[in-house]
Design a protein around this motif. Sequence first.
Motif, PDB file in Angstrom:
ATOM      1  N   MET A   1      94.461 109.880   9.393  1.00 51.87           N
ATOM      2  CA  MET A   1      95.865 109.952   9.036  1.00 51.87           C
ATOM      3  C   MET A   1      96.419 108.541   8.842  1.00 51.87           C
ATOM      4  N   ASN A   2      97.443 108.461   8.029  1.00 48.17           N
ATOM      5  CA  ASN A   2      98.116 107.204   7.734  1.00 48.17           C
ATOM      6  C   ASN A   2      99.598 107.437   8.022  1.00 48.17           C
ATOM      7  N   LEU A   3     100.027 107.104   9.259  1.00 49.91           N
ATOM      8  CA  LEU A   3     101.365 107.447   9.706  1.00 49.91           C
ATOM      9  C   LEU A   3     102.285 106.236   9.778  1.00 49.91           C
ATOM     10  N   GLY A   4     103.572 106.504   9.627  1.00 48.46           N
ATOM     11  CA  GLY A   4     104.610 105.506   9.825  1.00 48.46           C
ATOM     12  C   GLY A   4     105.566 105.990  10.895  1.00 48.46           C
ATOM     13  N   LEU A   5     105.983 105.084  11.735  1.00 44.05           N
ATOM     14  CA  LEU A   5     106.910 105.396  12.817  1.00 44.05           C
ATOM     15  C   LEU A   5     108.188 104.605  12.577  1.00 44.05           C
ATOM     16  N   GLY A   6     109.310 105.297  12.493  1.00 46.86           N
ATOM     17  CA  GLY A   6     110.591 104.643  12.301  1.00 46.86           C
ATOM     18  C   GLY A   6     111.494 104.916  13.486  1.00 46.86           C
ATOM     19  N   ILE A   7     112.124 103.861  14.000  1.00 45.64           N
ATOM     20  CA  ILE A   7     113.033 103.991  15.145  1.00 45.64           C
ATOM     21  C   ILE A   7     114.327 103.260  14.808  1.00 45.64           C
ATOM     22  N   ASP A   8     115.471 103.886  15.101  1.00 45.43           N
ATOM     23  CA  ASP A   8     116.764 103.223  14.945  1.00 45.43           C
ATOM     24  C   ASP A   8     117.551 103.406  16.234  1.00 45.43           C
ATOM     25  N   THR A   9     117.899 102.286  16.853  1.00 41.11           N
ATOM     26  CA  THR A   9     118.680 102.320  18.083  1.00 41.11           C
ATOM     27  C   THR A   9     120.147 102.173  17.733  1.00 41.11           C
ATOM     28  N   GLY A  10     120.895 103.222  17.964  1.00 39.28           N
ATOM     29  CA  GLY A  10     122.324 103.220  17.660  1.00 39.28           C
ATOM     30  C   GLY A  10     123.157 103.124  18.918  1.00 39.28           C
ATOM     31  N   GLY A  11     124.464 103.171  18.747  1.00 42.42           N
ATOM     32  CA  GLY A  11     125.373 103.038  19.877  1.00 42.42           C
ATOM     33  C   GLY A  11     125.273 104.173  20.873  1.00 42.42           C
ATOM     34  N   THR A  12     124.978 105.388  20.421  1.00 42.62           N
ATOM     35  CA  THR A  12     124.879 106.544  21.301  1.00 42.62           C
ATOM     36  C   THR A  12     123.453 107.088  21.372  1.00 42.62           C
ATOM     37  N   TYR A  13     122.817 107.204  20.215  1.00 42.33           N
ATOM     38  CA  TYR A  13     121.481 107.793  20.169  1.00 42.33           C
ATOM     39  C   TYR A  13     120.461 106.831  19.579  1.00 42.33           C
ATOM     40  N   THR A  14     119.223 107.028  19.975  1.00 37.29           N
ATOM     41  CA  THR A  14     118.080 106.373  19.357  1.00 37.29           C
ATOM     42  C   THR A  14     117.350 107.454  18.580  1.00 37.29           C
ATOM     43  N   ASP A  15     117.230 107.250  17.270  1.00 34.15           N
ATOM     44  CA  ASP A  15     116.602 108.242  16.395  1.00 34.15           C
ATOM     45  C   ASP A  15     115.205 107.782  16.009  1.00 34.15           C
ATOM     46  N   GLY A  16     114.306 108.755  15.865  1.00 39.22           N
ATOM     47  CA  GLY A  16     112.951 108.434  15.464  1.00 39.22           C
ATOM     48  C   GLY A  16     112.429 109.417  14.436  1.00 39.22           C
ATOM     49  N   VAL A  17     111.480 108.931  13.653  1.00 35.72           N
ATOM     50  CA  VAL A  17     110.843 109.787  12.654  1.00 35.72           C
ATOM     51  C   VAL A  17     109.368 109.389  12.554  1.00 35.72           C
ATOM     52  N   LEU A  18     108.521 110.375  12.373  1.00 35.83           N
ATOM     53  CA  LEU A  18     107.097 110.162  12.155  1.00 35.83           C
ATOM     54  C   LEU A  18     106.788 110.646  10.747  1.00 35.83           C
ATOM     55  N   PHE A  19     106.271 109.747   9.920  1.00 40.67           N
ATOM     56  CA  PHE A  19     106.073 110.024   8.501  1.00 40.67           C
ATOM     57  C   PHE A  19     104.595 109.955   8.155  1.00 40.67           C
ATOM     58  N   ASP A  20     104.126 110.929   7.389  1.00 36.65           N
ATOM     59  CA  ASP A  20     102.751 110.951   6.894  1.00 36.65           C
ATOM     60  C   ASP A  20     102.762 110.378   5.478  1.00 36.65           C
ATOM     61  N   PHE A  21     102.216 109.171   5.323  1.00 34.91           N
ATOM     62  CA  PHE A  21     102.229 108.510   4.018  1.00 34.91           C
ATOM     63  C   PHE A  21     101.364 109.252   2.998  1.00 34.91           C
ATOM     64  N   ALA A  22     100.239 109.777   3.431  1.00 34.30           N
ATOM     65  CA  ALA A  22      99.342 110.462   2.493  1.00 34.30           C
ATOM     66  C   ALA A  22      99.999 111.720   1.924  1.00 34.30           C
ATOM     67  N   GLY A  23     100.576 112.525   2.803  1.00 38.44           N
ATOM     68  CA  GLY A  23     101.205 113.771   2.355  1.00 38.44           C
ATOM     69  C   GLY A  23     102.663 113.597   1.959  1.00 38.44           C
TER      70      GLY A  23
END
Length: 183
Positions: free
Chosen positions: A1-23
Amino acid sequence: MNLGLGIDTGGTYTDGVLFDFAGKTILSKAKSFTTHGNLLNGILDCIRCLQIPAPSSVRMVSLSTTLATNSVVEGKGGKVGLLLLGKPLRNDLPTDVVRVIPGAHDVHGEEVEPLDRDAAASEVLEMASVVEAFAVSGYMSVRNPSHEKEIKSIIASICPRPVVCGCDLTIRLGFQDGPSPLA
Protein backbone atom coordinates in the motif's frame (compact mmCIF):
# COMPACT_ATOMS: atom_id res chain seq x y z
CA MET A 1 0.00 0.00 0.00
CA ASN A 2 1.00 3.60 -0.60
CA LEU A 3 -0.71 5.66 2.10
CA GLY A 4 -0.76 9.31 3.09
CA LEU A 5 -1.56 10.56 6.56
CA GLY A 6 -2.92 14.08 7.00
CA ILE A 7 -3.35 15.77 10.38
CA ASP A 8 -4.69 19.26 11.14
CA THR A 9 -4.61 20.58 14.69
CA GLY A 10 -7.33 23.17 15.15
CA GLY A 11 -8.54 25.24 18.06
CA THR A 12 -11.10 22.64 19.19
CA TYR A 13 -10.48 19.46 17.21
CA THR A 14 -7.58 17.64 15.63
CA ASP A 15 -8.69 16.11 12.33
CA GLY A 16 -7.03 13.25 10.51
CA VAL A 17 -7.36 11.45 7.22
CA LEU A 18 -5.76 8.32 5.80
CA PHE A 19 -5.48 8.39 2.01
CA ASP A 20 -4.68 5.56 -0.40
CA PHE A 21 -2.65 7.09 -3.23
CA ALA A 22 -2.94 4.05 -5.49
CA GLY A 23 -6.72 3.83 -5.28
CA LYS A 24 -7.14 7.60 -4.85
CA THR A 25 -9.56 7.01 -1.99
CA ILE A 26 -9.94 8.10 1.60
CA LEU A 27 -9.62 5.01 3.76
CA SER A 28 -10.60 6.63 7.06
CA LYS A 29 -11.24 9.95 8.78
CA ALA A 30 -10.97 10.77 12.46
CA LYS A 31 -11.50 13.61 14.89
CA SER A 32 -10.21 14.04 18.42
CA PHE A 33 -10.13 16.93 20.86
CA THR A 34 -7.13 19.23 20.56
CA THR A 35 -5.11 18.99 23.74
CA HIS A 36 -3.75 22.51 24.18
CA GLY A 37 -1.43 21.59 27.06
CA ASN A 38 0.35 19.04 24.88
CA LEU A 39 -0.68 18.98 21.21
CA LEU A 40 0.99 15.61 20.71
CA ASN A 41 -1.68 13.89 22.83
CA GLY A 42 -4.51 15.04 20.56
CA ILE A 43 -2.50 14.14 17.45
CA LEU A 44 -1.77 10.63 18.76
CA ASP A 45 -5.44 10.15 19.73
CA CYS A 46 -6.47 11.11 16.20
CA ILE A 47 -3.93 8.73 14.64
CA ARG A 48 -5.15 5.87 16.86
CA CYS A 49 -8.73 6.57 15.73
CA LEU A 50 -7.67 6.27 12.08
CA GLN A 51 -6.78 2.59 12.71
CA ILE A 52 -3.95 2.52 10.17
CA PRO A 53 -3.82 -1.09 8.86
CA ALA A 54 -0.10 -1.09 8.05
CA PRO A 55 1.83 1.88 9.53
CA SER A 56 4.88 0.98 7.43
CA SER A 57 2.77 1.70 4.33
CA VAL A 58 2.50 5.39 5.21
CA ARG A 59 4.75 7.11 2.66
CA MET A 60 3.79 10.71 3.35
CA VAL A 61 2.74 12.59 6.46
CA SER A 62 1.33 16.10 6.24
CA LEU A 63 0.86 18.04 9.47
CA SER A 64 -0.78 21.42 9.49
CA THR A 65 -2.15 23.51 12.24
CA THR A 66 -4.95 25.98 12.18
CA LEU A 67 -3.64 27.02 15.60
CA ALA A 68 -0.58 28.59 13.98
CA THR A 69 -2.67 30.43 11.42
CA ASN A 70 -5.02 31.68 14.13
CA SER A 71 -2.08 32.89 16.22
CA VAL A 72 -0.78 34.95 13.32
CA VAL A 73 -4.21 36.37 12.44
CA GLU A 74 -4.96 37.18 16.09
CA GLY A 75 -1.50 38.65 16.71
CA LYS A 76 -0.74 36.11 19.45
CA GLY A 77 2.56 34.85 18.07
CA GLY A 78 5.71 34.90 20.14
CA LYS A 79 8.58 37.33 19.66
CA VAL A 80 11.18 35.93 17.26
CA GLY A 81 14.81 36.94 16.98
CA LEU A 82 16.19 36.82 13.44
CA LEU A 83 19.86 36.12 12.82
CA LEU A 84 20.88 37.00 9.27
CA LEU A 85 24.19 35.80 7.89
CA GLY A 86 26.33 38.12 5.84
CA LYS A 87 24.30 41.19 4.93
CA PRO A 88 21.18 42.88 6.22
CA LEU A 89 18.04 42.64 4.13
CA ARG A 90 16.53 45.81 2.70
CA ASN A 91 12.94 44.60 3.00
CA ASP A 92 10.58 45.05 5.90
CA LEU A 93 10.94 42.12 8.26
CA PRO A 94 8.24 40.64 10.51
CA THR A 95 10.34 41.20 13.64
CA ASP A 96 12.24 44.10 15.08
CA VAL A 97 14.81 41.88 16.79
CA VAL A 98 17.28 41.39 13.94
CA ARG A 99 21.04 40.88 14.09
CA VAL A 100 23.50 40.41 11.25
CA ILE A 101 26.29 37.90 11.83
CA PRO A 102 29.42 37.90 9.64
CA GLY A 103 29.61 34.74 7.54
CA ALA A 104 28.58 34.14 3.95
CA HIS A 105 28.47 31.77 1.00
CA ASP A 106 28.40 32.54 -2.69
CA VAL A 107 25.78 31.38 -5.19
CA HIS A 108 27.56 28.01 -5.49
CA GLY A 109 27.61 27.43 -1.74
CA GLU A 110 31.32 28.16 -1.36
CA GLU A 111 32.30 30.04 1.77
CA VAL A 112 33.33 33.62 0.98
CA GLU A 113 33.35 34.86 4.58
CA PRO A 114 33.93 32.63 7.61
CA LEU A 115 31.22 32.50 10.24
CA ASP A 116 31.97 34.72 13.24
CA ARG A 117 31.06 32.28 16.01
CA ASP A 118 31.92 34.70 18.80
CA ALA A 119 29.65 37.38 17.34
CA ALA A 120 26.87 34.81 16.96
CA ALA A 121 27.19 33.68 20.59
CA SER A 122 27.25 37.27 21.81
CA GLU A 123 24.12 38.22 19.84
CA VAL A 124 22.27 35.08 20.96
CA LEU A 125 23.09 35.84 24.60
CA GLU A 126 21.77 39.37 24.18
CA MET A 127 18.60 38.27 22.35
CA ALA A 128 17.76 35.28 24.58
CA SER A 129 16.11 37.38 27.26
CA VAL A 130 13.75 39.16 24.84
CA VAL A 131 12.73 36.47 22.31
CA GLU A 132 10.78 33.23 22.52
CA ALA A 133 12.27 31.64 19.40
CA PHE A 134 15.00 32.17 16.80
CA ALA A 135 15.06 32.20 13.01
CA VAL A 136 18.37 31.86 11.15
CA SER A 137 18.80 32.73 7.50
CA GLY A 138 21.85 32.81 5.28
CA TYR A 139 22.27 33.39 1.56
CA MET A 140 22.54 30.09 -0.33
CA SER A 141 21.94 27.94 2.74
CA VAL A 142 20.16 25.49 0.44
CA ARG A 143 23.48 24.81 -1.22
CA ASN A 144 25.56 25.01 1.96
CA PRO A 145 23.69 25.00 5.28
CA SER A 146 26.83 24.80 7.44
CA HIS A 147 26.66 28.34 8.84
CA GLU A 148 22.97 28.11 9.65
CA LYS A 149 23.41 24.74 11.34
CA GLU A 150 26.35 26.01 13.34
CA ILE A 151 24.36 28.98 14.61
CA LYS A 152 21.51 26.62 15.50
CA SER A 153 24.00 24.62 17.56
CA ILE A 154 25.30 27.79 19.23
CA ILE A 155 21.75 28.78 20.18
CA ALA A 156 21.08 25.31 21.62
CA SER A 157 24.20 25.58 23.76
CA ILE A 158 23.10 28.92 25.19
CA CYS A 159 19.33 28.68 25.69
CA PRO A 160 16.43 26.23 25.19
CA ARG A 161 14.58 28.31 22.59
CA PRO A 162 13.16 26.80 19.39
CA VAL A 163 15.19 27.51 16.24
CA VAL A 164 14.16 27.38 12.59
CA CYS A 165 16.77 27.69 9.87
CA GLY A 166 16.10 28.62 6.27
CA CYS A 167 17.67 25.33 5.18
CA ASP A 168 15.06 23.49 7.29
CA LEU A 169 12.23 24.99 5.24
CA THR A 170 13.20 24.16 1.68
CA ILE A 171 15.64 22.15 -0.40
CA ARG A 172 15.00 24.12 -3.59
CA LEU A 173 16.63 27.30 -4.75
CA GLY A 174 13.63 28.71 -6.53
CA PHE A 175 15.69 30.36 -9.25
CA GLN A 176 17.96 29.42 -12.11
CA ASP A 177 21.58 30.41 -11.63
CA GLY A 178 22.43 30.54 -15.31
CA PRO A 179 21.44 32.93 -18.04
CA SER A 180 17.76 33.76 -18.09
CA PRO A 181 15.83 31.76 -20.68
CA LEU A 182 14.20 35.06 -21.64
CA ALA A 183 17.51 36.85 -22.29
